[in-house]
Design a protein around this motif. Structure first.
Motif, PDB file in Angstrom:
ATOM      1  N   ASN A   1      32.381  43.720  30.199  1.00 25.11           N
ATOM      2  CA  ASN A   1      32.368  44.581  29.018  1.00 25.11           C
ATOM      3  C   ASN A   1      33.810  44.627  28.528  1.00 25.11           C
ATOM      4  N   PRO A   2      34.135  43.983  27.391  1.00 32.03           N
ATOM      5  CA  PRO A   2      33.304  43.724  26.219  1.00 32.03           C
ATOM      6  C   PRO A   2      32.871  42.289  25.970  1.00 32.03           C
ATOM      7  N   THR A   3      33.325  41.327  26.762  1.00 30.23           N
ATOM      8  CA  THR A   3      33.181  39.935  26.327  1.00 30.23           C
ATOM      9  C   THR A   3      31.850  39.300  26.679  1.00 30.23           C
ATOM     10  N   GLY A   4      31.157  39.816  27.706  1.00 30.54           N
ATOM     11  CA  GLY A   4      29.942  39.169  28.188  1.00 30.54           C
ATOM     12  C   GLY A   4      30.211  37.993  29.099  1.00 30.54           C
ATOM     13  N   VAL A   5      31.482  37.651  29.316  1.00 29.94           N
ATOM     14  CA  VAL A   5      31.862  36.518  30.152  1.00 29.94           C
ATOM     15  C   VAL A   5      31.651  36.867  31.619  1.00 29.94           C
ATOM     16  N   THR A   6      31.214  35.881  32.415  1.00 28.59           N
ATOM     17  CA  THR A   6      31.075  36.099  33.844  1.00 28.59           C
ATOM     18  C   THR A   6      31.808  34.996  34.610  1.00 28.59           C
ATOM     19  N   TYR A   7      31.742  35.052  35.946  1.00 29.33           N
ATOM     20  CA  TYR A   7      32.515  34.148  36.801  1.00 29.33           C
ATOM     21  C   TYR A   7      31.584  33.311  37.671  1.00 29.33           C
ATOM     22  N   SER A   8      31.978  32.081  37.912  1.00 26.75           N
ATOM     23  CA  SER A   8      31.235  31.189  38.805  1.00 26.75           C
ATOM     24  C   SER A   8      31.683  31.422  40.251  1.00 26.75           C
ATOM     25  N   ARG A   9      30.928  30.881  41.176  1.00 32.13           N
ATOM     26  CA  ARG A   9      31.316  30.988  42.588  1.00 32.13           C
ATOM     27  C   ARG A   9      32.694  30.375  42.826  1.00 32.13           C
ATOM     28  N   GLN A  10      32.938  29.228  42.244  1.00 33.62           N
ATOM     29  CA  GLN A  10      34.224  28.562  42.441  1.00 33.62           C
ATOM     30  C   GLN A  10      35.371  29.421  41.922  1.00 33.62           C
ATOM     31  N   GLN A  11      35.201  30.010  40.756  1.00 31.88           N
ATOM     32  CA  GLN A  11      36.257  30.869  40.206  1.00 31.88           C
ATOM     33  C   GLN A  11      36.504  32.083  41.093  1.00 31.88           C
ATOM     34  N   LEU A  12      35.440  32.658  41.632  1.00 29.34           N
ATOM     35  CA  LEU A  12      35.586  33.817  42.505  1.00 29.34           C
ATOM     36  C   LEU A  12      36.250  33.443  43.824  1.00 29.34           C
ATOM     37  N   GLU A  13      35.912  32.294  44.354  1.00 31.71           N
ATOM     38  CA  GLU A  13      36.465  31.898  45.651  1.00 31.71           C
ATOM     39  C   GLU A  13      37.979  31.706  45.594  1.00 31.71           C
ATOM     40  N   VAL A  14      38.481  31.154  44.486  1.00 30.90           N
ATOM     41  CA  VAL A  14      39.929  30.948  44.422  1.00 30.90           C
ATOM     42  C   VAL A  14      40.659  32.265  44.151  1.00 30.90           C
ATOM     43  N   ILE A  15      40.017  33.169  43.415  1.00 30.00           N
ATOM     44  CA  ILE A  15      40.602  34.507  43.255  1.00 30.00           C
ATOM     45  C   ILE A  15      40.605  35.234  44.591  1.00 30.00           C
ATOM     46  N   ALA A  16      39.525  35.092  45.348  1.00 26.68           N
ATOM     47  CA  ALA A  16      39.451  35.722  46.672  1.00 26.68           C
ATOM     48  C   ALA A  16      40.569  35.243  47.575  1.00 26.68           C
ATOM     49  N   GLN A  17      40.921  33.972  47.471  1.00 27.19           N
ATOM     50  CA  GLN A  17      41.998  33.456  48.308  1.00 27.19           C
ATOM     51  C   GLN A  17      43.340  34.088  47.948  1.00 27.19           C
ATOM     52  N   VAL A  18      43.554  34.354  46.677  1.00 25.86           N
ATOM     53  CA  VAL A  18      44.778  35.045  46.268  1.00 25.86           C
ATOM     54  C   VAL A  18      44.811  36.450  46.884  1.00 25.86           C
ATOM     55  N   ALA A  19      43.670  37.131  46.875  1.00 26.87           N
ATOM     56  CA  ALA A  19      43.605  38.469  47.473  1.00 26.87           C
ATOM     57  C   ALA A  19      43.911  38.422  48.960  1.00 26.87           C
ATOM     58  N   ARG A  20      43.435  37.393  49.633  1.00 28.65           N
ATOM     59  CA  ARG A  20      43.764  37.236  51.058  1.00 28.65           C
ATOM     60  C   ARG A  20      45.250  36.984  51.241  1.00 28.65           C
ATOM     61  N   ASP A  21      45.797  36.110  50.415  1.00 32.74           N
ATOM     62  CA  ASP A  21      47.201  35.717  50.577  1.00 32.74           C
ATOM     63  C   ASP A  21      48.148  36.887  50.353  1.00 32.74           C
ATOM     64  N   TYR A  22      47.812  37.750  49.394  1.00 35.41           N
ATOM     65  CA  TYR A  22      48.712  38.855  49.051  1.00 35.41           C
ATOM     66  C   TYR A  22      48.204  40.213  49.556  1.00 35.41           C
ATOM     67  N   ASP A  23      47.068  40.208  50.220  1.00 38.10           N
ATOM     68  CA  ASP A  23      46.523  41.376  50.900  1.00 38.10           C
ATOM     69  C   ASP A  23      46.318  42.561  49.950  1.00 38.10           C
ATOM     70  N   PHE A  24      45.400  42.409  49.006  1.00 36.09           N
ATOM     71  CA  PHE A  24      45.045  43.538  48.147  1.00 36.09           C
ATOM     72  C   PHE A  24      43.525  43.618  48.000  1.00 36.09           C
ATOM     73  N   TRP A  25      43.071  44.794  47.546  1.00 37.75           N
ATOM     74  CA  TRP A  25      41.661  45.029  47.298  1.00 37.75           C
ATOM     75  C   TRP A  25      41.225  44.355  45.997  1.00 37.75           C
ATOM     76  N   ILE A  26      39.946  44.030  45.921  1.00 36.44           N
ATOM     77  CA  ILE A  26      39.327  43.673  44.646  1.00 36.44           C
ATOM     78  C   ILE A  26      38.284  44.736  44.334  1.00 36.44           C
ATOM     79  N   ILE A  27      38.503  45.447  43.228  1.00 43.23           N
ATOM     80  CA  ILE A  27      37.527  46.425  42.747  1.00 43.23           C
ATOM     81  C   ILE A  27      36.606  45.669  41.800  1.00 43.23           C
ATOM     82  N   SER A  28      35.403  45.384  42.266  1.00 38.80           N
ATOM     83  CA  SER A  28      34.496  44.507  41.545  1.00 38.80           C
ATOM     84  C   SER A  28      33.383  45.330  40.902  1.00 38.80           C
TER      85      SER A  28
END
Length: 394
Positions: A175-202
Motif C-alpha cells: 500500500n500504495p503501489t500494489g507491488v509485491t516481492y518474489s521468493r528470490q527478492q525476499l531471500e536476498v533481503i533476508a541475507q542482509v538482515a542476517r548479515d547486519y542483525d536486524f528485525w524485519i517488520i513484515s
C-alpha cells in the motif's frame, strides 16, 4: 506550563489521507476511491458466530494475547496458507494490524535506534517509530520499480555507518503501489538482515489479495528475525471488527505481549469469536473478493492507460499507483483537489506516501464496478480537458 504535551506527539500530524477523505466527503456526488475499505460485507457465517457469542454472553475479558482457541486457529490458518510453522504461543491477537505495528515498534526500539522504511509506503510506520524516540531512514524505491533491492538496502546501510539499524519495514503487497516481492527478492533481503542483525517488520495484511504471483511470506524465509503482521480487515472484509495478529519468534512474543497488554488489554471478545469462525471455517472467504478485485484491476489499468496514466506493477492489494499524465499538473495535491472539485472523483496524492510518490496518485478499486466505470469516464474527460498535450501527442 512548560512542555505541556509530549513533544513527539506535537511533531506528528493527523493522517493527511484521512483528512483529505473527510474534506472531499463534503462534495455532492463525489466518488471516493480514497480509503482501503472493502465494499464487500463480512461473510454471513462470521456475523452469525458473533451473534451467537453475544447471545451466549461472551462479553468478558479474554487473555491478553487473545482466546487460546483463536491463537491456535490463527496459527493453523496462516501456517497452511503460507507454509509457516508458528505455534499458538507465537501469536498475539491485536486491534487490527495498526495496533500490531505500534506494539511491535514499541517493543524493539530504544532511543536513537533506526528503522529503514522503503517508500512510497503507507506512512504509519514513521510516526510510530518517532513516538518511540527512534530514527527513520526513508529509501525511495521509485527507480527500482517500487521494489527495495538487496543491493540498495546494503548501500543505504553503508551510507549510515553510525546508525543503529534495528529494523527494516516491508509492506507487501504494498500500500500504495500494489507491488509485491518474489521468493528470490525476499531471500536476498533476508541475507542482509542476517548479515547486519536486524528485525524485519513484515506487514502482510494484503497477502490473500495477490493476482499473478503466489504470496511468499517473510515468516517462511526468515522466521527467526521476522515480526509478521496480518489480520482480517482485507481478507475477510472485517475492517470494523478490528482483529489483527502478530506472529514472531517466541522471545519477541514474550515481550510484545507486554506492550500490547498496556495499550489495549485485549481485543473485543465478540470480535474474537467472529475471528475464530473466520480462521476455522473461512479459509476460502477471500476467493470471491479476490476474483472481483482482479476484474476491477484489469478494467482500471486499461482505462487509465487510455487516459495517459502509467501504473506500477499492481500484483496485489486493491490499489493502483498511477503516474499523472505528462500533460497535467504534476503536483499531486493540486491534481487531486482539482479532480475532486471538477470531476467529482477523489484519489489520494502520491506525495502522502513519501519520497518517490510525488507526481503519482493512489486509486483504490475497493469500490463497485459501477462506481469505477463512472470514475474512469470522469477521469478521462478531466484529463482530456486539462492536459496541455494534444490527443495526437498522448
Amino acid at each position: 506550563m512548560n512542555d505541556k504535551f509530549n513533544t513527539k506527539i506535537e511533531q506528528i500530524a493527523i493522517s493527511d489521507i484521512r483528512q483529505f477523505d473527510t474534506e472531499v466527503s463534503a462534495i455532492p456526488g463525489i466518488i471516493k476511491l480514497t480509503l482501503g475499505e472493502p465494499d464487500f460485507n463480512t461473510p454471513d457465517h462470521i456475523k452469525q458466530a458473533a451473534i451467537k457469542a453475544i447471545e451466549a454472553n461472551k462479553s468478558h475479558y479474554t487473555p491478553n494475547a487473545g482466546l487460546p482457541a483463536l491463537r491456535k486457529a490463527a496459527a493453523d490458518y496462516y501456517n497452511k496458507k503460507f507454509n509457516l510453522h508458528y505455534q499458538p504461543e507465537q501469536v498475539v491477537t491485536t486491534i487490527g494490524a495498526t495496533e500490531g505495528i505500534a506494539a511491535s515498534l514499541q517493543t524493539i526500539i530504544n532511543p536513537d535506534d533506526t528503522v529503514i522504511v522503503p517508500t512510497p509506503i503507507f506512512p504509519i510506520y514513521i510516526p510510530d517509530t518517532k513516538i518511540n524516540e527512534g530514527n527513520v531512514i526513508l529509501v525511495d524505491t521509485s527507480k527500482d520499480n517500487f521494489v527495495l533491492t538487496a543491493d540498495r538496502l546494503r548501500q543505504v546501510i553503508e551510507e549510515h555507518p553510525l546508525a543503529r539499524i534495528k529494523a527494516l519495514v516491508l509492506n507487501y503487497p504494498c500500500n500504495p503501489t500494489g507491488v509485491t516481492y518474489s521468493r528470490q527478492q525476499l531471500e536476498v533481503i533476508a541475507q542482509v538482515a542476517r548479515d547486519y542483525d536486524f528485525w524485519i517488520i513484515s506487514d502482510e495484511i494484503y497477502a490473500e489479495l495477490t493476482y499473478q504471483k503466489k504470496h511468499i511470506s517473510m515468516g517462511e524465509v526468515l522466521p527467526e528475525k521476522t515480526i509478521l503482521l496480518t489480520g482480517l480487515s482485507k481478507s475477510h472484509a472485517m475492517t470494523g471488527w478490528r482483529i489483527g495478529y502478530i506472529l514472531g519468534p517466541q522471545d519477541f512474543i514474550e515481550q510484545v505481549v507486554k506492550s500490547h497488554q498496556y495499550m489495549v488489554t485485549s481485543p473485543t471478545t465478540v470480535s474474537q469469536y467472529a475471528a475464530l469462525e473466520a480462521m476455522t471455517n473461512g479459509q476460502r472467504d477471500s476467493l470471491a473478493m479476490k476474483k472481483e478485485y482482479d476484474k476491477r484491476r484489469a478494467f482500471l489499468v486499461k482505462e487509465l492507460a487510455e487516459a495517459g496514466f502509467k501504473t506500477a506493477s499492481a500484483d496485489g492489494a486493491f490499489y493502483l499507483f498511477a503516474k499523472i499524465p505528462a500533460g497535467c499538473v504534476q503536483d499531486s495535491w493540486t491534481f487531486v483537489r482539482s479532480l475532486a472539485q471538477q470531476a467529482k472523483v477523489a484519489l489520494i496524492p502520491g506525495v502522502s506516501f513519501g519520497p518517490g510518490g510525488e507526481g503519482y496518485v493512489r486509486i483504490s478499486y475497493a469500490a463497485s464496478m459501477k462506481q469505477l466505470q463512472q470514475a474512469a469516464a470522469a477521469i478521462k474527460q478531466y484529463v482530456a480537458q486539462h492536459s496541455t498535450l494534444s490527443k495526437g501527442q498522448k
